[in-house]
Design a protein around this motif. Structure first.
Motif, PDB file in Angstrom:
ATOM      1  N   GLY A  22      -1.769   4.004  14.154  1.00 50.51           N
ATOM      2  CA  GLY A  22      -1.779   2.613  14.667  1.00 50.51           C
ATOM      3  C   GLY A  22      -1.675   1.660  13.496  1.00 50.51           C
ATOM      4  O   GLY A  22      -1.516   2.084  12.278  1.00 50.51           O
ATOM      5  N   PRO A  23      -1.389   0.199  13.607  1.00 51.82           N
ATOM      6  CA  PRO A  23      -1.427  -0.723  12.622  1.00 51.82           C
ATOM      7  C   PRO A  23      -2.500  -0.564  11.888  1.00 51.82           C
ATOM      8  O   PRO A  23      -3.603  -0.648  12.341  1.00 51.82           O
ATOM      9  CB  PRO A  23      -1.200  -1.837  13.442  1.00 51.82           C
ATOM     10  N   GLY A  24      -2.318  -1.138  10.528  1.00 47.60           N
ATOM     11  CA  GLY A  24      -3.411  -1.210   9.682  1.00 47.60           C
ATOM     12  C   GLY A  24      -3.956   0.014   9.171  1.00 47.60           C
ATOM     13  O   GLY A  24      -4.776  -0.065   8.264  1.00 47.60           O
ATOM     14  N   VAL A  25      -3.438   1.157   9.293  1.00 45.97           N
ATOM     15  CA  VAL A  25      -4.013   2.273   8.685  1.00 45.97           C
ATOM     16  C   VAL A  25      -2.734   3.026   7.930  1.00 45.97           C
ATOM     17  O   VAL A  25      -1.618   2.785   8.072  1.00 45.97           O
ATOM     18  CB  VAL A  25      -4.490   3.576   9.952  1.00 45.97           C
ATOM     19  N   ARG A  26      -3.267   4.118   7.114  1.00 46.97           N
ATOM     20  CA  ARG A  26      -2.183   4.623   6.161  1.00 46.97           C
ATOM     21  C   ARG A  26      -2.558   6.301   6.063  1.00 46.97           C
ATOM     22  O   ARG A  26      -3.665   6.765   6.121  1.00 46.97           O
ATOM     23  CB  ARG A  26      -1.998   4.015   4.609  1.00 46.97           C
ATOM     24  N   VAL A  27      -1.452   6.912   5.935  1.00 43.27           N
ATOM     25  CA  VAL A  27      -1.615   8.410   5.905  1.00 43.27           C
ATOM     26  C   VAL A  27      -1.328   8.780   4.136  1.00 43.27           C
ATOM     27  O   VAL A  27      -0.366   8.206   3.715  1.00 43.27           O
ATOM     28  CB  VAL A  27      -0.772   9.145   6.696  1.00 43.27           C
ATOM     29  N   GLU A  28      -2.215   9.476   3.777  1.00 43.36           N
ATOM     30  CA  GLU A  28      -2.333   9.985   2.237  1.00 43.36           C
ATOM     31  C   GLU A  28      -2.071  11.519   2.249  1.00 43.36           C
ATOM     32  O   GLU A  28      -2.844  12.047   2.732  1.00 43.36           O
ATOM     33  CB  GLU A  28      -3.336   9.464   1.502  1.00 43.36           C
ATOM     34  N   ARG A  29      -1.368  12.110   0.993  1.00 42.58           N
ATOM     35  CA  ARG A  29      -1.678  13.199   0.495  1.00 42.58           C
ATOM     36  C   ARG A  29      -2.317  13.140  -0.425  1.00 42.58           C
ATOM     37  O   ARG A  29      -2.203  12.431  -1.506  1.00 42.58           O
ATOM     38  CB  ARG A  29      -0.054  13.634   0.444  1.00 42.58           C
ATOM     39  N   ALA A  30      -3.332  13.958  -0.280  1.00 48.05           N
ATOM     40  CA  ALA A  30      -4.520  14.011  -1.567  1.00 48.05           C
ATOM     41  C   ALA A  30      -4.665  15.263  -2.014  1.00 48.05           C
ATOM     42  O   ALA A  30      -5.580  16.063  -1.262  1.00 48.05           O
ATOM     43  CB  ALA A  30      -5.844  13.326  -1.287  1.00 48.05           C
ATOM     44  N   GLY A  31      -3.859  15.958  -2.910  1.00 48.59           N
ATOM     45  CA  GLY A  31      -4.096  17.368  -3.321  1.00 48.59           C
ATOM     46  C   GLY A  31      -3.827  18.331  -2.000  1.00 48.59           C
ATOM     47  O   GLY A  31      -2.797  18.269  -1.305  1.00 48.59           O
ATOM     48  N   PRO A  32      -4.672  18.931  -1.751  1.00 44.42           N
ATOM     49  CA  PRO A  32      -4.662  19.949  -0.586  1.00 44.42           C
ATOM     50  C   PRO A  32      -4.708  19.550   0.740  1.00 44.42           C
ATOM     51  O   PRO A  32      -4.852  20.405   1.711  1.00 44.42           O
ATOM     52  CB  PRO A  32      -5.461  20.989  -0.887  1.00 44.42           C
TER      53      PRO A  32
END
Length: 264
Positions: A22-32
């Motif tokens: 949805g709007p206003g959120v982000r997806v991050e790769r954080a190590g594993p």
């Protein structure tokens, strides 16, 4: 449908390469791990962990996620654990770190096209697309009546999605002859994955067993098929899983929300 192949596709496209829901959120790769981060009313949590994760790496990753969300000031976040995730005792390690498991759900998937049958409703019931805040309020009311839980977070999310990013989102409800909502459901379309996700679908008690839930599935399946989505996916409760299995959904495993409530 080859279950192992579809599960691998789901893990790769919907989890490891997850997109913001949805709007206003982000997806991050954080190590594993891969995590989604948003505001307090958004869904926050871990959606994927490396299948090569071992015991030492798992404990370190768990500590890192707790520290991350505590630093953000969020009250809680979720680690979405699937039954095939590794290490095999990851759930036990989450509990030891202070996570609390909620009831598991069944990850169900079905080819879209066979589900696009007639939308058959009981007499006096009609389907109404949800396109504005007023419709979202009725949808939240249907959710509260069906599940007995507060609908404020759902209302916030639907209003925000309709206002800011409606192109890959479908919301619909069934109403009786008096305009009272008796069932509601949502669908998230995930471009580039081949999957569309069905969410919600709760029916108020007096209308259960009369085909309303199945009608909402068929309605959303038609839209997904028209837009070229190959599979429908549901995280199903014990109430909806038997219905969906009869419609042709296949279980790929289970998923359990492990919730961590950050100390104030």
């Amino acid at each position: 449908m080859r279950t192992d192949e579809v599960r691998d596709l789901y893990d790769r496209t919907m989890r490891e390469r997850a997109r913001p829901d949805g709007p206003g959120v982000r997806v991050e790769r954080a190590g594993p791990v891969v995590r989604q981060v948003g505001g307090p009313d958004d869904w926050n949590g871990v959606v994927w962990s490396d299948p090569e994760l071992d015991a030492t790496g798992a404990d370190a990753a768990i500590r890192a996620q707790i520290e991350h969300w505590a630093a953000l000031g969020h009250e809680e976040f979720e680690w979405k654990l699937y039954s095939h995730d590794r290490p095999a005792d990851l759930g036990e390690r989450l509990r030891a770190a202070g996570f609390v498991p909620e009831p598991p759900e069944t990850l169900l998937v079905a080819p879209t096209e066979p589900l696009t049958g007639p939308v058959v409703l009981p007499e006096g019931v009609t389907l109404r697309p949800v396109t504005d805040a007023a419709g979202a309020e009725l949808m939240a009311r249907a959710h509260e009546r069906a599940f007995g839980t507060d609908g404020d977070r759902l209302l916030h999310q639907v209003v925000k999605r309709l206002a800011e990013a409606p192109e890959d989102f479908v919301a619909v409800m069934a109403v009786d002859g008096d305009g009272e909502p008796v069932c509601s459901g949502r669908m998230e379309l995930y471009p580039g994955t081949g999957f569309a996700g069905l969410w919600g679908g709760g029916t108020v008690a007096e209308w259960r067993g009369r085909g309303v839930y199945r009608a909402l599935v068929a309605y959303r399946a038609r839209i997904a098929a028209e837009r070229g989505y190959r599979y429908l996916q549901v995280d199903a409760t014990d109430m909806s899983a038997p219905i969906l299995r009869r419609l042709g959904f296949t279980a790929l495993g289970t998923t359990t929300p492990y919730v961590y409530r950050v100390a104030g």
